[in-house]
Structure formats: structure tokens, C-alpha cells
Design an enzyme around this catalytic site. Structure first.
Site, PDB file in Angstrom:
ATOM      1  CB  THR A  73      -0.947  -0.007   1.218  1.00  0.00           C
ATOM      2  OG1 THR A  73      -1.740  -1.202   1.170  1.00  0.00           O
ATOM      3  CG2 THR A  73      -1.864   1.201   1.216  1.00  0.00           C
ATOM      4  N   GLY A 201       6.001  -7.950   1.334  1.00  0.00           N
ATOM      5  CA  GLY A 201       6.584  -9.125   1.980  1.00  0.00           C
ATOM      6  C   GLY A 201       5.588 -10.241   2.262  1.00  0.00           C
ATOM      7  CB  THR A 238      14.855   3.847  12.600  1.00  0.00           C
ATOM      8  OG1 THR A 238      15.292   5.081  13.160  1.00  0.00           O
ATOM      9  CG2 THR A 238      15.841   2.746  12.938  1.00  0.00           C
ATOM     10  CB  CYS A 326     -10.806  -4.622   1.075  1.00  0.00           C
ATOM     11  SG  CYS A 326      -9.017  -4.751   1.038  1.00  0.00           S
TER      12      CYS A 326
HETATM   13  C1  LIG Z   1      -2.152  -7.182  -0.877  1.00  0.00           C
HETATM   14  C2  LIG Z   1      -2.040  -6.257  -2.031  1.00  0.00           C
HETATM   15  C3  LIG Z   1      -1.643  -4.925  -1.862  1.00  0.00           C
HETATM   16  C4  LIG Z   1      -1.388  -4.323  -0.499  1.00  0.00           C
HETATM   17  O1  LIG Z   1      -0.195  -4.775   0.075  1.00  0.00           O
HETATM   18  P1  LIG Z   1       0.032  -4.577   1.647  1.00  0.00           P
HETATM   19  O2  LIG Z   1       1.443  -4.991   1.885  1.00  0.00           O
HETATM   20  O3  LIG Z   1      -0.951  -5.473   2.334  1.00  0.00           O
HETATM   21  O4  LIG Z   1      -0.187  -3.135   1.952  1.00  0.00           O
HETATM   22  C5  LIG Z   1      -1.536  -4.128  -2.975  1.00  0.00           C
HETATM   23  N1  LIG Z   1      -1.791  -4.605  -4.203  1.00  0.00           N
HETATM   24  C6  LIG Z   1      -2.160  -5.872  -4.420  1.00  0.00           C
HETATM   25  C7  LIG Z   1      -2.416  -6.354  -5.817  1.00  0.00           C
HETATM   26  C8  LIG Z   1      -2.309  -6.745  -3.343  1.00  0.00           C
HETATM   27  O5  LIG Z   1      -2.706  -8.007  -3.565  1.00  0.00           O
END
Ligand SMILES: *Cc1c(COP(=O)(O)O)cnc(C)c1O
Length: 399
Positions: A73, A201, A238, A326
Site C-alpha cells: 500500500t 513481503g 529508522t 477488503c
Molecule cells: C495485498 C495487495 C496490496 C497491499 O499490500 P500490503 O502490503 O498489504 O499493503 C496491494 N496490491 C495488491 C495487488 C495486493 O494483492
């Protein structure tokens, strides 16, 4: 009965060897990576080594093209906001209707607050981008194009390199959300037209709350988070050292397991797809079966509510999802499936099974056993199904 986890596009289990690699950085190696003394120096070396592991996963030319962030995100937000700031004479964004909320809700906000004009490009029934509409939206007013490499709900893969080359013809920056693609499909950014790329990650067996943004050397970048000079002053704060070490290890493992994703993982997915299509009438596959992540299967069951299927599957020890984490829990159908114009009867009955290298063939056997009777029972209770069955009795079954 151990529960079966088939929701790997929502998050993955942190690989035990990732956890092991992280542990010393909570205790004996606690130093600040930016400190000049001996406590910091060895940590700084480890942070650099992790960057090189990510460089290898992405086929990037330089390790300093990788910026650590708090996740997918943040990487997505940083890329778009940077482009608007770095290119003040351009105020348009081109993206698609099927992006992750990390892109979509930012773009909607930028549009609502008058900071950018956004083109949300539609998709066809397979979830593939409307190329004509994309070409038409491109101009010298576009600061950045942001299109996902692979869709989290359907697994559909965009022809990302070609899309990036088109953007370049108009001088626009090109960003891709590769959170779902990284680790599942080969990525080579050296000599690519892609300027920026996001990964996370926890979608590739690494820890949560850590991700990376690739920014090609020479691309102007304006930081989202200002503070100290960490990450060459491109991301203040950091360094989250244990998570960074974990992300590096996860990237190394992902690269080592790439063939397994395209082999054993894909075989499990394909076997489930085939068996369910054979056993369950009025069931269709959402997504592009020719250009799709090897681990993702999105099935739509007509005349059943996905929430009901998921509830019964969960009781039977199978964890799947109705799409993005979501949207599940709300009755609102997925924005991705709506953009694909999935027929009304199937729109509410979509279930996503997403595999990983943690799954076993026996997991597939269990779903093949449990899923068809669940759908059948739920349909027996549905008045719509009774009507549909009368009408479509001699219609061919989707296969
Ligand atoms: C899960 C996801 C995100 C968000 O990643 P986070 O590390 O959870 O913030 C963004 N884009 C896609 C396509 C995802 O599947």
C-alpha cells in the site's frame, strides 16, 4: 482435521526460515543500520544483502533501485504521489478499474480533491485491459500510468511490458503493482520500460508490514515520507531491520521456488479447476485462463451466495475467499468482477482459491470432496436455482 489454507493471495504463511533469519535482528544484532559504530555496521551490511536478494528477484540492474517501505500500500501511494510532484506540468493519471484499493482509493481521492484527472480504464470479460481505451487516454498530460501486473482476485496477468512501452511513447512514468506477481512469475526489470514497481513481503511468505518500491535509476523520485536520510533520503524513518532481513530471505526463497510455482502449484490449481467444472453445473472461471497467475482460481457459482459457500467451506476446514479481503464481509460484489461484467447470476457466487508452495495434493482432494455437495445443498434452498434449472435444463454446462 487440520484446516486447509487456500487464501494465499490475501496473505501467506511466513516461511520458517524467514523467521529464523529475522530472529538475531531482534536481539544480539539490534544496532541501527545507519550508525557508524560496530553495532550498526554489521546491520547495515545485512540490510544491503537483503537489497541484493530483492534485486535478484526483480532482475534489477542496481540494488539501490530498491527502496524499503511498510508494504504494498505504501509503495503504491509513494509511486503515484511522487510522479505528480516530479512532473508538475502533467496532472493526469491512467489506471484501471480492477486495481487494488491501494491504487483505486488514492486515485479517487486525488480526483475528488482536484489534484489529478484520472482515467480508469475498463477491462473485457477475461479481465484484460481495453487497449483502445488505454491508447486513447494516453497523452503528454499524463504524469503516470499505474497498472497492476497480476490481479489479486482473478489472477489475470496484464501484458505489462507492452503497456509500459506505450506509456513511454507519451513521456509518462510507468508504475506497476506487482504485489501478486512477485515470486509467482518471472520479473526482469533490467532493460524494461517499467519505471517503478511495488511488492509486499507478506504476499510472498515474508513478514507483514514490509515491502519495497523499485525506482529505476534516473527516474525522478519525491519521497512520501520525509525524515532522516535513510534509503538515500527517499524514505525517512529508522529501517525496520528484522522485517527487511525477512523480506530479503523471502525474496531469495521465492526465486528458488519459482519453477515450483509454475509446476507443482499450477498443477494443483489446474486439477481443482478441472474437477469442479466437471462436477458442478452452472459454474464458470473468472479471469483469463491463458494469462493467469499459476496459483489463482476464481470460480463463480451461479445462483448461490459466495458468503454461504465460504461459511460451509470454513466449517469443513477449508479457508478460501470471495475475492479481496477488503470486500469480503460486505454484500457488495467485487469491483473487479463488476468491471468484467460477470453476469448477475454469477456475480454474487464468486469464490477465490489461491494456492502456495505450502499446499499439498491432499488439500485439492479435500476441496474436490467437500465443495460440490455444499453448492448442491445451497442451490436446493434457492428459489432462483429452481427457476433457472427449469429454464436451462437443456443448456450446455460450462466447461
Ligand atoms: C495485498 C495487495 C496490496 C497491499 O499490500 P500490503 O502490503 O498489504 O499493503 C496491494 N496490491 C495488491 C495487488 C495486493 O494483492
Amino acid at each position: 482435521m487440520t484446516a486447509i489454507y487456500l487464501d494465499n493471495n490475501a496473505t501467506t504463511r511466513t516461511d520458517p526460515s524467514v523467521v529464523e533469519a529475522m530472529l538475531p535482528y531482534f536481539s544480539e544484532s539490534f544496532g541501527n543500520a545507519s550508525s557508524a559504530h560496530s553495532f550498526g555496521a554489521s546491520v547495515g551490511e545485512a540490510v544491503k544483502a537483503a537489497r541484493q536478494q530483492l534485486q535478484a528477484l526483480l532482475g534489477a540492474a542496481h540494488d539501490h533501485e530498491i527502496i524499503y517501505t511498510s508494504g504494498g500500500t505504501e509503495s503504491d501511494n509513494a509511486a503515484i504521489l511522487s510522479a505528480l510532484e516530479a512532473m508538475p506540468d502533467r496532472n493526469e493519471i491512467v489506471t484501471s478499474k480492477v486495481e487494488h484499493p491501494a491504487i483505486l482509493s488514492l486515485c479517487e481521492h486525488l480526483e475528488k480533491t482536484g489534484r489529478a484527472k484520472v482515467h480508469f480504464i475498463g477491462v473485457d470479460k477475461l479481465g484484460q485491459l481495453d487497449i483502445e481505451a488505454y491508447r486513447a487516454a494516453l497523452s503528454d498530460k499524463v504524469a503516470i500510468v499505474s497498472l497492476m501486473w497480476a490481479n489479486n482476485e482473478t489472477g489475470t496477468i496484464f501484458p505489462i511490458e507492452g503497456l509500459a512501452e506505450l506509456a513511454k511513447q507519451h513521456g509518462a512514468l510507468f508504475h506497476t503493482d506487482a504485489v501478486q506477481a512477485a515470486g509467482k512469475t518471472s520479473i526482469v526489470l533490467k532493460d524494461s520500460a517499467i519505471d517503478m514497481l511495488s511488492l509486499s513481503g507478506h504476499k510472498l511468505h515474508g513478514p507483514k508490514g514490509i515491502g519495497a518500491l523499485y525506482v529505476k535509476k534516473g527516474v525522478r523520485f519525491k519521497p512520501l515520507i520525509r525524515g532522516g536520510h535513510q534509503e538515500r533520503a527517499r524514505r525517512g524513518g529508522t529501517e525496520n531491520v528484522p522485517a527487511i532481513i525477512g523480506l530479503g530471505k523471502a525474496a531469495e526463497l521465492a526465486l528458488a521456488h519459482m519453477a515450483e510455482e509454475q509446476g507443482r502449484v499450477k498443477e494443483m490449481r489446474d486439477r481443482l479447476e478441472k474437477a469442479v467444472l466437471q462436477r458442478v453445473p452452472n459454474c464458470l472461471v473468472n479471469g483469463d485462463r491463458n494469462d493467469r497467475l499459476p496459483n489463482t482460481l476464481n470460480l463463480a457459482f451461479e445462483y448461490v451466495e459466495s458468503e454461504a459457500i465460504l461459511l460451509h467451506l470454513n466449517r469443513a476446514g477449508v479457508a478460501a475467499s470471495s475475492g479481496s479481503a477488503c470486500t469480503s464481509g460486505s454484500m457488495e460484489p467485487s469491483h473487479v468482477l463488476k468491471a468484467m461484467e460477470v453476469p448477475e447470476a454469477a456475480l454474487h457466487g464468486a469464490v477465490r482459491f489461491s494456492f502456495s508452495r505450502d499446499n499439498q495434493a491432499s488439500d485439492v482432494d479435500r476441496v474436490i470432496e467437500t465443495l460440490p455437495p455444499i453448492v448442491e445443498k445451497l442451490r436446493e434452498m434457492s428459489p432462483f436455482w429452481a427457476d433457472a434449472e427449469k429454464k436451462t435444463n437443456d443448456k450446455p454446462v460450462f466447461a
